[in-house]
Design an enzyme around this catalytic site. Structure first.
Site, mmCIF file in Angstrom:
data_model
loop_
_atom_site.group_PDB
_atom_site.id
_atom_site.type_symbol
_atom_site.label_atom_id
_atom_site.label_comp_id
_atom_site.label_asym_id
_atom_site.label_seq_id
_atom_site.Cartn_x
_atom_site.Cartn_y
_atom_site.Cartn_z
ATOM 1 N N ARG A 142 0.800 -1.228 0.000
ATOM 2 C CA ARG A 142 0.000 0.000 0.000
ATOM 3 C C ARG A 142 0.836 1.283 0.000
ATOM 4 O O ARG A 142 0.474 2.288 0.605
ATOM 5 C CB ARG A 142 -0.974 0.011 1.180
ATOM 6 C CG ARG A 142 -1.975 -1.129 1.155
ATOM 7 C CD ARG A 142 -2.838 -1.088 -0.105
ATOM 8 N NE ARG A 142 -3.706 -2.254 -0.188
ATOM 9 C CZ ARG A 142 -3.416 -3.373 -0.861
ATOM 10 N NH1 ARG A 142 -2.266 -3.461 -1.525
ATOM 11 N NH2 ARG A 142 -4.258 -4.383 -0.888
ATOM 12 N N CYS B 288 -10.596 0.669 2.869
ATOM 13 C CA CYS B 288 -10.017 0.134 4.110
ATOM 14 C C CYS B 288 -9.437 1.255 4.958
ATOM 15 O O CYS B 288 -8.699 2.106 4.461
ATOM 16 C CB CYS B 288 -8.938 -0.891 3.789
ATOM 17 S SG CYS B 288 -9.597 -2.428 3.102
ATOM 18 N N GLU C 24 -4.697 3.538 6.492
ATOM 19 C CA GLU C 24 -4.582 3.544 5.044
ATOM 20 C C GLU C 24 -5.220 4.797 4.464
ATOM 21 O O GLU C 24 -4.926 5.207 3.353
ATOM 22 C CB GLU C 24 -5.252 2.289 4.458
ATOM 23 C CG GLU C 24 -4.935 2.057 2.988
ATOM 24 C CD GLU C 24 -5.356 0.686 2.503
ATOM 25 O OE1 GLU C 24 -5.870 0.598 1.375
ATOM 26 O OE2 GLU C 24 -5.174 -0.303 3.236
#
EC number: 1.3.1.98
Length: 777
Positions: free
Chosen positions: A646, A695, A765
């Site tokens: 990520r 998320c 995130e």
């Protein structure tokens, strides 16, 4: 020879030169008809590309074996490898005009013809008809200014179609219109017509094939003679004509006329300036009135925004202004330069690129006389348009035609030309200076674009001081139609739908505008953030004090095949991942199915190294084209990046422009669609449909954030209008009047609970804008 037979029932076409201003609109129109249209063009950066992409026209390096017709620009001739490939494989080859005539054969065609002004008049007429309530189809020979209107439209509600028909290659003989609108007729195209009489004969034959009416200028003796004795009515347009008018007031960008005759008595205000543009508009309105039984819309030209490369303002800051125009015949060049003289004082500097050797040879003296209207004229070499070089057809002939023309100079290469332009621009004592780049070739790309870029960057570098100066400076140096706003509610543009305003927000039309914005922001100390679709983003309720950039314009959303064999995909930063998946499925390119359902754009996905279903976006990357925060453009191969879960550290602070992606395999489109549908169903069952940022936390090593949160019984936990989803614990959803503060408080609370219970420190995130997680957690 191009094959003469009719198009087969199989509606598939491959168009060579599809990014051009003639073939591109035809491709868009045929897609509207329901054809499967693909094509190829060397001009990979053409402004036509976004419209082709939106219409579903595919770029493929070669035609499919079963294609029913190969259309081509008249500039593409035998000897071109792709032309020769199609011919060698027995494919039917037709010119653009021939294919257009076939497609419109059963329609009520309004054929706009003449030596110049066809594109503008056609564009005006299409919008005037729409304003009067007629949903006519249209096929232009250029682009409207801006991105709102396509260059072609297929109408299911009307048989009327507006199209400009081109006399330059003889394909005008294929049309039998309902109405012919001849805006003018000057001697031109000596490469095709042996004499003026031949050209006049071609127009008269068009008029004889016209079924209902012919419109000509009231002041044109030539067209009055050519249209005499027809079997249909001939209407004259202009002062003293059947559709009569006279100008009452004229100012920059607007003209008021008084109408009479078949128009009826009244006044109209037109959003155009200059005698030629007013005549074009009145032709459009005369045809509209005739078709609509006298009806003209309240806004006569409707949504007409102007045409690209027709007095386009490229730069206007301080004492310098730059415009570009498509004029390439001495009559229209003279008219253009006189209008520029009338509408702006100061020095007039013209850069002219002659179009075709045959035209240059025919009109060398006339070009010289037209250019003498300017204070200084800079000549470029001839743009051949596929024509063989002809003796006496070089730009030097313009100089020799009028020896005593010291204000006209020839520059054999672009660097020397740009050097002289810099000298002129730097001469502050000259006062206001208007630069006009004139010609129908590639002058806009090879000369105007680099010069304007230099002016923009110089202006951006001078933006020093506070944010107020940045706003004023950017509005001055960006084009007039650029999208730059203040106090934009960007929080509402995110997938969470909460948060405040950005002090500045811009939607650059292309990489040039982005570069100017970044350099200006750097010089002014204004922070910049790329907004994308606004997923994985939380904007503070207090807003963001910098510049938010959205890659929403068509330029950023082009997706096309790339590579020598079309084995790769090149996609713009603003391409939605859903659009990328759909393109890959249509082309039979597997390996992108996991991106389905991720609510973001390609640029954001690369920055975050987005992934799902066990795969990540960088697993498909071949190269990334980016721009650094100070405006430097680079294209880097995959090995220059070190993406992690990520995140892609090398893209922090950078701005993705586009990327080349590789398929994992070639498989049947229906198989890809089945995989996409299966992934979509898995997402639907597992993930909430309410507003969220995706998320909330990155998964820690060895486990998942959602599992840890769920085990602590935090599903349904709330802070104000923010709630941990009951369906998936790693999603924070926004309900009712949720605020950014509610979401931040809930993220902080969940993070603290997991750390206290499990000793695991979850990393958000969700990207913060206008605040820092360091202060919130």
């Amino acid at each position: 020879m191009d094959a003469p037979s009719a198009v087969s029932e199989k509606k598939s076409a491959w168009l060579l030169g599809v990014c051009g201003m003639g073939v591109g609109p035809l491709a868009v129109y045929m897609r509207g008809e329901g054809w499967d249209v693909s094509g190829w063009d060397d001009a990979a950066d053409s402004p036509m590309l976004p419209f082709l992409e939106k219409a579903g026209v595919r770029l493929t390096p070669k035609p499919d074996a079963g294609v029913s017709v190969v259309g081509r620009s008249s500039a593409v001739k035998p000897g071109n490898p792709l032309y020769d490939f199609a011919a060698a494989n027995g494919m039917r080859l037709v010119r653009r005009g021939e294919l257009l005539a076939e497609r419109l054969a059963g329609k009520k065609l309004v054929a706009v013809c003449g030596s110049h002004g066809k594109t503008t008049t056609s564009g005006m007429l299409a919008q005037a008809l729409a304003a009067a309530g007629t949903d006519a189809g249209y096929v232009l020979g250029g682009l409207y200014r801006g991105a709102a209107l396509p260059p072609a439209h297929f109408s299911e509600n009307s048989d009327w179609v507006v199209a400009e028909v081109d006399e330059s290659d003889g394909t005008i003989s294929r049309f039998s219109p309902e109405i012919a609108v001849a805006v003018n007729l000057d001697w031109d195209h000596p490469d095709y017509y042996r004499s003026e009489a031949d050209l006049e004969k071609t127009f008269r034959e068009l008029f004889l094939r016209t079924r209902r009416a012919v419109f000509v200028p009231a002041e044109s003796e030539r067209l009055a003679r050519v249209s005499r004795g027809l079997g249909v009515p001939v209407f004259s347009v202009g002062p003293g004509g059947d559709y009569a008018f006279r100008v009452l007031r004229a100012c920059a960008g607007e003209t008021t006329v008084e109408t009479s005759g078949k128009f009826g008595a009244g006044t109209l205000t037109l959003p155009v300036a200059g005698r030629f543009n007013v005549m074009n508009a009145m032709f459009a309105l005369a045809a509209t009135s005739f078709i609509g039984g006298g009806k003209i819309g309240a806004a006569p030209l409707g949504a007409f925004p102007g045409m690209r490369r027709r007095q386009d303002v490229l730069f206007d800051a301080g004492r310098l202004k730059v415009v570009a125009d498509y004029a390439h015949h001495p009559t229209e060049i003279s008219a253009l330069l006189r209008v520029l003289r009338e509408t702006r004082g100061g020095r007039l500097v013209v850069v002219f690129q002659p179009h075709r050797y045959s035209r240059t040879r025919q009109y060398a003296a006339e070009f010289a006389r037209a250019l003498e209207i300017a204070d200084e004229a800079l000549l470029m070499p001839v743009y051949s348009a596929g024509e063989a070089r002809a003796a006496g057809g070089d730009s030097a002939e313009i100089l020799s035609a009028v020896p005593a023309a010291p204000r006209i100079r020839l520059y054999g290469d672009v660097p020397a030309l740009l050097s002289r332009l810099r000298e002129i621009a730097a001469d502050a004592e000259a006062g206001e200076t208007l630069f006009a780049f004139v010609g129908a070739g590639d002058i806009d790309r090879i000369a105007a674009a680099p010069f304007v870029r230099e002016l923009r960057l110089a202006a951006a570098a001078r933006l020093r001081g506070n944010a107020d100066g940045f706003a004023a400076g950017m509005k001055a140096l960006l084009p007039p139609n650029a999208i730059f706003r203040e106090n934009e509610p960007v929080g509402k543009l995110t997938t969470l739908g909460v948060g405040g305003n950005a002090r500045f927000c811009a939607e650059p039309a292309d990489a040039g505008e982005l570069e100017a914005l970044l350099r200006g922001a750097a010089a002014s100390g204004v922070p910049v953030f790329a907004l994308g679709r606004g997923s994985n983003l939380l904007v503070a309720d207090e807003g963001f004090s910098g510049l938010a950039i959205r890659f929403s314009q068509p330029f950023w959303r082009v997706v096309r095949r790339a590579g020598a064999a079309g084995e790769f995909i090149r996609a713009g930063a603003g391409t939605r991942l859903k659009e990328l998946c759909a393109f890959a499925a249509r082309e039979g390119l597997g390996g992108f199915e996991f991106l389905e359902g991720i609510p973001g754009t390609l640029g954001g996905a690369l920055r975050m190294n987005a992934g799902a279903m066990g795969e990540e976006i960088f697993g498909r990357v071949v190269s990334v084209e980016l721009m650094t925060p100070d405006g430097e453009r680079r294209e880097l191969p995959r090995e220059r990046f070190s993406p992690v879960y990520r995140d892609c550290p090398e893209l922090r602070g950078a701005f993705v422009l586009s990327a080349v992606l590789a398929a994992r395999e070639r498989i049947a489109p229906e198989e890809i669609r089945a995989k996409i549908a299966a992934f979509a169903e898995r997402r639907r069952r597992a993930q909430p449909q309410e507003r969220s940022a995706g998320c909330a936390f990155r998964n820690p090593p060895g486990t998942s954030a959602g599992k840890l949160i769920d085990e602590l019984g935090l599903k349904g936990a709330r802070e104000g209008g923010a709630e941990v989803s009951e369906k998936h614990a790693n999603f924070v959803v926004a309900r009712g009047n949720a605020t950014a503060a509610d979401v931040a408080a809930l993220v902080r609370r969940v993070r603290r609970a997991v750390f206290e219970a499990r000793g695991v420190l979850l990393e958000p995130e969700i990207v913060p804008l206008g605040f820092s997680w360091g202060k919130e957690l």
